[in-house]
Design an enzyme around this catalytic site. Structure first.
Site, mmCIF file in Angstrom:
data_model
loop_
_atom_site.group_PDB
_atom_site.id
_atom_site.type_symbol
_atom_site.label_atom_id
_atom_site.label_comp_id
_atom_site.label_asym_id
_atom_site.label_seq_id
_atom_site.Cartn_x
_atom_site.Cartn_y
_atom_site.Cartn_z
ATOM 1 N N SER A 233 0.842 -1.189 0.000
ATOM 2 C CA SER A 233 0.000 0.000 0.000
ATOM 3 C C SER A 233 0.886 1.250 0.000
ATOM 4 O O SER A 233 1.731 1.405 -0.877
ATOM 5 C CB SER A 233 -0.968 -0.056 1.180
ATOM 6 N N ASP A 452 -8.514 -4.438 -6.390
ATOM 7 C CA ASP A 452 -8.058 -3.685 -5.218
ATOM 8 C C ASP A 452 -8.837 -2.379 -5.102
ATOM 9 O O ASP A 452 -8.841 -1.569 -6.019
ATOM 10 C CB ASP A 452 -6.564 -3.391 -5.358
ATOM 11 N N HIS A 482 -7.091 -5.941 -1.060
ATOM 12 C CA HIS A 482 -5.992 -4.983 -1.011
ATOM 13 C C HIS A 482 -4.695 -5.736 -0.822
ATOM 14 O O HIS A 482 -4.269 -6.013 0.295
ATOM 15 C CB HIS A 482 -6.261 -4.011 0.140
#
Length: 513
Positions: A233, A452, A482
């Site tokens: 991320s 995602d 994710h």
């Protein structure tokens, strides 16, 4: 609250449940003895962060000691300059956690992790997520850290628990009236002033570029010739920045759930409006529900809650902003979709908001006793130091029609957020978009997941392109959630493990799923 990267709550809830081969030197063998223990640091080379730093920083050795509540792990801290432009001045601390490689003879060095946010505590999360990385721990020391401004490092604090609770209960994140707008932006200004008052000169120095410089000093202090790194991320933005600043120091690097390096503040918001709507569509389809009708149903529920919050037990209520947060969290992982179904059924069928509120509390890092973690403080401070773009309230309002077309559920919040997140922030931002070009670096594995929600797949393509030809190696994961490196995804996990452990670089453009 912002969904520009990924929340600590999502990472904790998931516990990261997240061709021709060529050789690749991980650069970790130097600086470690045969039992996997770091010895003297590697020599300073031109281009290292350590070049030009005082000896008290360059020559420091972490004093590892057992971590409380994390058996088998040791903790330490490293001093770094507050301001790399004044390296002889004040220092701050960066906290570390480590579990040594099991195979001392085959040890490849340290593997540094960043789990996102920005603001997720690697010191807190890595020991809990370590089961995901048992294979990697065979040859790597697993090392987590709290970047500057975060948790156990010299951390940013902006508001006390009472202030956090009051804002969550009273501030409408999608204001409908002039009074709600005024309250929304007044709260944003108050938050920034609280950061400035409580964090002082640290606030101007918590950006991603400085965190990347810290990582290079950590690499040096840990005794690694090159940095081996796993970023998830926001951790991909940090990894891209590191590769740009120190291409010659990149070892084996994995970027999973990739932040689009070409997107500015408005671009990130636009990407996430599309990404969360795509995930919601996929969730609704999995239930046999038409996505258009299901989205309209959820939007109508949020509108009703805006008019009349739902009782949620213990004297608390579920308002629209908290309901939206509760919907967002389960979209980070397909394994949490049943939780979303149960929460929506309770809200729509029984007129109660306890389950959605519990999900919102998890995202917001709120404990049952009403105390809050500081991840949201760090996330906002780091983001606002990074982002130079400062949309005005009028500009945010002008985005509403476009963002509502993208998603009537998520669009309004994300449009307002472009201006509210860093409104009147006391520190200027550093760039419109980060530079991730990394000419001269070795191959960097970039993993993008098609479903995602928080870091849409398109960002992975752009990151691979930005890193440069023969540097960014794109792996497409056809799936939901994710991040692609999860226990249930044998394809992605196998490719990543082979790359990190054996240096096997997959063919660019490969696909899993």
């Amino acid at each position: 609250m912002s969904w520009r990267r990924g929340p600590a709550a999502a990472a904790a809830a998931l516990v990261l449940a997240g061709g021709a081969a060529t050789g690749c030197d991980p650069g970790g063998g130097a600086g470690a003895d045969g039992k996997g223990r770091p010895t003297a640091s590697v020599p300073v080379r031109p281009g290292d962060t350590a070049e030009g730093l005082p000896g008290r920083l360059v020559n420091q050795r972490p004093s590892w000691a057992p971590c409380a509540g994390a058996e088998g792990w040791t903790c330490a801290s490293v001093k770094v300059p507050l301001d790399y432009g004044a390296p002889d001045g004040r220092t701050i601390s960066v906290a570390l956690v480590r579990r040594p490689a099991r195979d001392g003879e085959g040890r490849l060095g340290s593997l540094l992790f960043n789990f996102g946010g920005p603001g997720v505590s690697g010191v807190g999360l890595l020991p809990r997520a370590a089961a995901e990385y048992e294979k990697l721990n065979s040859r790597y020391d697993l090392v987590g850290f709290d970047p500057r401004g975060v948790a156990a490092s010299s951390g940013v604090v902006c508001r006390d628990d009472e202030g956090m609770e009051a804002a969550a209960a009273r501030v409408d994140l999608t204001p409908d009236t002039a009074a709600e707008e005024a309250a929304y932006f007044a709260d944003a200004r108050d938050f920034g002033r609280g950061c400035e008052r409580r964090s002082g000169e640290l606030l101007a120095h918590v950006g991603t570029a400085n965190a990347a410089r810290d990582m290079d000093l950590l690499r040096h202090v840990l005794g690694d010739r090159r940095l081996n790194y796993f970023g998830i991320s926001y951790g991909t933005q940090l990894g891209g920045m590191y590769a740009h600043l120190f291409p010659g120091n990149v070892g084996r690097m994995v970027l999973d759930a990739v932040v689009d390096p070409t997107a500015d503040t408005v671009g990130h918001a636009r990407n996430q409006a599309a990404g969360f709507q795509r995930a919601l569509d996929n969730y609704l389809t999995s239930r046999g529900e038409d996505p258009k009708r299901g989205t309209a149903r959820i939007a109508a529920l949020l509108a009703r809650i805006d008019r009349e919050p739902l009782p949620a037990g213990d004297g608390r209520e579920l308002n629209q902003s908290l309901a939206l947060t509760g919907i967002v969290l389960p979209l980070y992982s397909q394994s949490m979709w049943p939780d979303l179904t149960a929460a929506l059924d309770e809200a729509e069928g029984r007129g109660r908001g306890a389950k959605l509120l519990a999900l919102a509390d998890s995202y917001n890092d709120r404990a049952p006793d009403g105390s809050y973690g500081t991840q949201s403080h760090s996330q906002r401070a780091i983001s606002c130091v990074d982002d130079a773009q400062r949309p005005t309230p009028a500009e945010a309002k002008a985005l509403l029609p476009e963002f509502e077309r993208i998603s009537e559920v998520f669009g309004p919040f994300l449009a307002w957020d472009t201006a509210g997140w860093c409104a009147d922030w006391p520190v200027p931002g550093e760039h419109e978009t980060p530079n991730a070009s990394a000419k001269g670096a070795g191959p960097i594995l970039v993993v993008g997941t098609t479903g995602d929600p928080a870091t849409p797949y398109e960002g992975a393509r752009r990151m691979a392109d930005e890193l440069g030809e023969d540097v960014g190696i794109l792996l497409t994961n056809k799936g939901e959630g994710h991040g692609g490196y999860t226990p249930s995804n044998g394809c992605v996990t196998s490719i990543v493990d082979d790359y990190l452990l054996e240096g096997e670089v997959p063919e660019d453009g490969g696909t899993c799923g």
